[in-house]
Design a protein around this motif. Structure first.
Motif, PDB file in Angstrom:
ATOM      1  N   GLY A 110      19.803  10.577   2.350  1.00 55.41           N
ATOM      2  CA  GLY A 110      20.306  10.402   3.762  1.00 55.41           C
ATOM      3  C   GLY A 110      20.613   9.846   4.242  1.00 55.41           C
ATOM      4  N   GLY A 120      14.783   6.845  -0.993  1.00 56.57           N
ATOM      5  CA  GLY A 120      15.831   5.648  -0.233  1.00 56.57           C
ATOM      6  C   GLY A 120      16.089   4.145  -0.583  1.00 56.57           C
ATOM      7  N   LYS A 165       1.115  -1.068   0.226  1.00 57.92           N
ATOM      8  CA  LYS A 165       0.209  -0.320  -0.363  1.00 57.92           C
ATOM      9  C   LYS A 165       1.223   1.379   0.032  1.00 57.92           C
ATOM     10  CE  LYS A 165      -4.453  -1.862   2.039  1.00 57.92           C
ATOM     11  NZ  LYS A 165      -4.443  -2.472   3.583  1.00 57.92           N
ATOM     12  N   PHE A 189      18.985   8.812  12.848  1.00 55.47           N
ATOM     13  CA  PHE A 189      17.122   8.175  12.041  1.00 55.47           C
ATOM     14  C   PHE A 189      18.001   8.006  10.921  1.00 55.47           C
ATOM     15  CE2 PHE A 189      14.049   8.139   8.667  1.00 55.47           C
ATOM     16  CZ  PHE A 189      12.636   8.093   9.576  1.00 55.47           C
ATOM     17  N   ILE A 198       7.979   8.870   4.206  1.00 54.05           N
ATOM     18  CA  ILE A 198       7.741  10.561   3.737  1.00 54.05           C
ATOM     19  C   ILE A 198       7.081  10.790   4.892  1.00 54.05           C
ATOM     20  CG2 ILE A 198       6.724  12.337   2.513  1.00 54.05           C
ATOM     21  CD1 ILE A 198       7.451  11.005   0.019  1.00 54.05           C
ATOM     22  N   LYS A 199       5.810   9.541   5.472  1.00 55.58           N
ATOM     23  CA  LYS A 199       4.819  10.174   6.074  1.00 55.58           C
ATOM     24  C   LYS A 199       5.262   9.990   7.730  1.00 55.58           C
ATOM     25  CE  LYS A 199       1.002   8.768   2.711  1.00 55.58           C
ATOM     26  NZ  LYS A 199       0.396   7.447   2.438  1.00 55.58           N
ATOM     27  N   LYS A 254       5.615  -3.070  -9.568  1.00 59.06           N
ATOM     28  CA  LYS A 254       5.510  -2.074  -9.488  1.00 59.06           C
ATOM     29  C   LYS A 254       6.360  -0.831  -8.634  1.00 59.06           C
ATOM     30  CE  LYS A 254       2.349   2.536  -9.129  1.00 59.06           C
ATOM     31  NZ  LYS A 254       0.859   2.640  -8.871  1.00 59.06           N
ATOM     32  N   ALA A 281      12.130   6.452   1.894  1.00 60.97           N
ATOM     33  CA  ALA A 281      12.200   6.107   3.094  1.00 60.97           C
ATOM     34  C   ALA A 281      10.330   6.823   3.028  1.00 60.97           C
ATOM     35  CB  ALA A 281      13.192   7.322   3.578  1.00 60.97           C
ATOM     36  N   ALA A 292       9.726   2.927  -2.708  1.00 60.63           N
ATOM     37  CA  ALA A 292       9.847   4.501  -3.601  1.00 60.63           C
ATOM     38  C   ALA A 292       9.585   5.340  -2.546  1.00 60.63           C
ATOM     39  CB  ALA A 292       8.027   4.832  -3.664  1.00 60.63           C
TER      40      ALA A 292
HETATM   41  N1  CO8 Z   1       6.733   7.404   2.100  1.00 56.23           N
HETATM   42  C1  CO8 Z   1       6.100   6.488   2.119  1.00 56.23           C
HETATM   43  N2  CO8 Z   1       4.525   6.903   1.344  1.00 56.23           N
HETATM   44  C2  CO8 Z   1       4.668   6.368  -0.373  1.00 56.23           C
HETATM   45  C3  CO8 Z   1       5.776   6.400  -0.818  1.00 56.23           C
HETATM   46  C4  CO8 Z   1       6.656   7.081   0.158  1.00 56.23           C
HETATM   47  N3  CO8 Z   1       8.280   7.198  -0.532  1.00 56.23           N
HETATM   48  N4  CO8 Z   1       5.777   6.017  -1.948  1.00 56.23           N
HETATM   49  C5  CO8 Z   1       4.753   5.881  -2.458  1.00 56.23           C
HETATM   50  N5  CO8 Z   1       3.698   5.953  -0.989  1.00 56.23           N
HETATM   51  C6  CO8 Z   1       2.272   5.788  -0.499  1.00 56.23           C
HETATM   52  C7  CO8 Z   1       1.502   6.845  -1.739  1.00 56.23           C
HETATM   53  O1  CO8 Z   1       1.517   8.268  -0.209  1.00 56.23           O
HETATM   54  C8  CO8 Z   1       0.347   6.181  -2.069  1.00 56.23           C
HETATM   55  O2  CO8 Z   1      -0.863   6.309  -0.597  1.00 56.23           O
HETATM   56  P1  CO8 Z   1      -1.820   6.885  -0.306  1.00 56.23           P
HETATM   57  O3  CO8 Z   1      -2.339   5.150  -1.593  1.00 56.23           O
HETATM   58  O4  CO8 Z   1      -2.235   6.052   0.964  1.00 56.23           O
HETATM   59  O5  CO8 Z   1      -2.112   8.138  -0.519  1.00 56.23           O
HETATM   60  C9  CO8 Z   1       0.176   5.122  -1.689  1.00 56.23           C
HETATM   61  O6  CO8 Z   1       2.390   5.009  -1.758  1.00 56.23           O
HETATM   62  C10 CO8 Z   1       0.521   4.936  -3.802  1.00 56.23           C
HETATM   63  O7  CO8 Z   1       1.269   5.587  -4.505  1.00 56.23           O
HETATM   64  P2  CO8 Z   1       0.847   6.926  -5.151  1.00 56.23           P
HETATM   65  O8  CO8 Z   1      -0.951   7.029  -5.455  1.00 56.23           O
HETATM   66  O9  CO8 Z   1       1.971   8.072  -5.196  1.00 56.23           O
HETATM   67  O10 CO8 Z   1       1.674   6.372  -6.844  1.00 56.23           O
HETATM   68  P3  CO8 Z   1       1.542   6.606  -8.126  1.00 56.23           P
HETATM   69  O11 CO8 Z   1       1.625   6.005  -9.849  1.00 56.23           O
HETATM   70  O12 CO8 Z   1       0.667   7.900  -8.552  1.00 56.23           O
HETATM   71  O13 CO8 Z   1       3.088   7.707  -7.781  1.00 56.23           O
HETATM   72  C11 CO8 Z   1       5.396   7.377  -7.089  1.00 56.23           C
HETATM   73  C12 CO8 Z   1       4.753   6.025  -7.662  1.00 56.23           C
HETATM   74  C13 CO8 Z   1       5.903   7.870  -8.509  1.00 56.23           C
HETATM   75  C14 CO8 Z   1       6.451   6.316  -7.188  1.00 56.23           C
HETATM   76  C15 CO8 Z   1       4.572   8.434  -6.292  1.00 56.23           C
HETATM   77  O14 CO8 Z   1       4.398   7.599  -5.491  1.00 56.23           O
HETATM   78  C16 CO8 Z   1       6.037   9.156  -5.488  1.00 56.23           C
HETATM   79  O15 CO8 Z   1       6.301  10.088  -5.799  1.00 56.23           O
HETATM   80  N6  CO8 Z   1       5.976   8.598  -4.551  1.00 56.23           N
HETATM   81  C17 CO8 Z   1       7.314   9.480  -3.314  1.00 56.23           C
HETATM   82  C18 CO8 Z   1       8.504   9.796  -4.029  1.00 56.23           C
HETATM   83  C19 CO8 Z   1       9.969  10.068  -3.686  1.00 56.23           C
HETATM   84  O16 CO8 Z   1       9.567  11.284  -2.729  1.00 56.23           O
HETATM   85  N7  CO8 Z   1      10.939   9.193  -2.771  1.00 56.23           N
HETATM   86  C20 CO8 Z   1      11.570  10.067  -1.859  1.00 56.23           C
HETATM   87  C21 CO8 Z   1      11.549   9.716  -0.582  1.00 56.23           C
HETATM   88  S1  CO8 Z   1      12.731  10.722   0.690  1.00 56.23           S
HETATM   89  C22 CO8 Z   1      13.804   9.307   0.634  1.00 56.23           C
HETATM   90  O17 CO8 Z   1      14.169   8.668   0.043  1.00 56.23           O
HETATM   91  C23 CO8 Z   1      14.752  10.146   1.306  1.00 56.23           C
HETATM   92  C24 CO8 Z   1      16.120   8.728   1.385  1.00 56.23           C
HETATM   93  C25 CO8 Z   1      16.481   9.519   2.480  1.00 56.23           C
HETATM   94  C26 CO8 Z   1      15.882   9.339   4.084  1.00 56.23           C
HETATM   95  C27 CO8 Z   1      17.431   9.015   4.740  1.00 56.23           C
HETATM   96  C28 CO8 Z   1      17.355  10.073   6.480  1.00 56.23           C
HETATM   97  C29 CO8 Z   1      18.393   9.661   7.951  1.00 56.23           C
END
Ligand code: CO8
Length: 258
Positions: free
Chosen positions: A140, A109, A24, A84, A68-69, A60, A66, A64
């Protein structure tokens, strides 16, 4: 085999197949996934019957990013105070080889986790990116360093500054992944490759992994010296004698792991 909340683990012969399982959230990496994965990796590393691991996600998304929530409400004091995600460093200390089998999104991540593995096999659907800049943060978990070493400054800088994704073909051309595989065959091919590795002499496999990784972390002169010392060391093992004798006798080696 232990039961986990966020991953599944199965053994296929001498290969441990670990599947990230938070569908999910597109396998977003939260604290629980880190706990589960570290536990599974420690069990894999300690199990003499297992020679290579494969980490994969869903069709899929490999992962995606770390979660974010989970990070959203945290401030500097919480992030710095808890160091962290420092636990991911532990993942890279796994001594046996780990292959990332990536289909779909490997972002943030997720891309960093794939790069922490020893090499990446990519489905033709794979997409890699470090989109953190769009969230007003940065990689990170080592992404800025590992991506730059893997693909060079120009591509790494463009990806980190714009957040654009690389598809599987570009990733292969750039040297981020070792091979592209049709998505439907990804797991089978990854397990086959892992089986090939798991059938080699275990100490030689560990030494090869350690020295290639040293190329990432040392200057050339130190790396070459490190390689030579480990190479010398393997001549103290029974498997080295067996391997060379087997070659001369034109038969497969019979490995003892010592
Ligand atoms: N975190 C939490 N939830 C996520 C994440 C994520 N990274 N990616 C997707 N989800 C969730 C969505 O919120 C959604 O949940 P809900 O149905 O409850 O709304 C579900 O997964 C499905 O996602 P989408 O509806 O967005 O699916 P799409 O097919 O429309 O899009 C994408 C897919 C393009 C992958 C899109 O979900 C997206 O852009 N995701 C975020 C990608 C992103 O920005 N990743 C980087 C995150 S930051 C990070 O990784 C930092 C790393 C270092 C941290 C270390 C700290 C020390």
């Amino acid at each position: 085999m232990a039961d986990y909340e966020t991953i599944t683990v199965e053994q296929r012969g001498r290969v441990t197949l670990i599947t990230l399982n938070r569908p999910k959230a597109l396998n977003a990496l939260n604290s629980q996934i880190l706990i589960d994965l570290l536990d599974a990796m420690a069990a894999f590393d300690a199990d003499k019957g297992q020679g290579c691991a494969v980490i994969t996600g869903s069709e899929k998304a490999f992962a995606a990013g770390a979660d974010i929530k989970e990070m959203q409400a945290q401030g500097f004091a919480e992030m710095y105070g808890s160091d962290f995600f420092a636990g991911w460093e532990q993942f890279t200390r796994t001594r046996k080889p780990v292959i990332a089998a990536v289909a779909g999104y490997a972002l943030g991540g997720g891309c960093e986790l794939a790069m922490m593995c020893d090499f990446i096999l990519a489905a033709d659907t794979a997409k890699f990116g470090q989109p953190e800049v769009k969230l007003a943060v940065t990689p990170g978990m080592g992404g800025s360093q590992r991506l730059t070493r893997a693909v060079g400054k120009a591509k790494a800088m463009e990806m980190c500054l714009t957040g654009r994704m690389m598809d599987a073909e570009e990733a292969e051309r750039a040297g981020l992944v070792s091979r592209i595989i049709p998505a439907a065959d990804l797991i089978e091919e990854a397990v086959k490759t892992a089986t090939t590795i798991a059938e080699m002499a275990p100490l030689a496999v560990m030494a090869n992994k350690e020295m290639v990784n040293a190329a990432f972390e040392t200057m050339l002169h130190q790396g070459v010296q490190f390689e030579r010392r480990l190479f010398h060391g393997l001549f103290g093992t029974e498997d080295q004698g067996e391997g060379m004798a087997a070659f001369v006798d034109k038969r497969p080696g019979n490995w003892k792991g010592r």
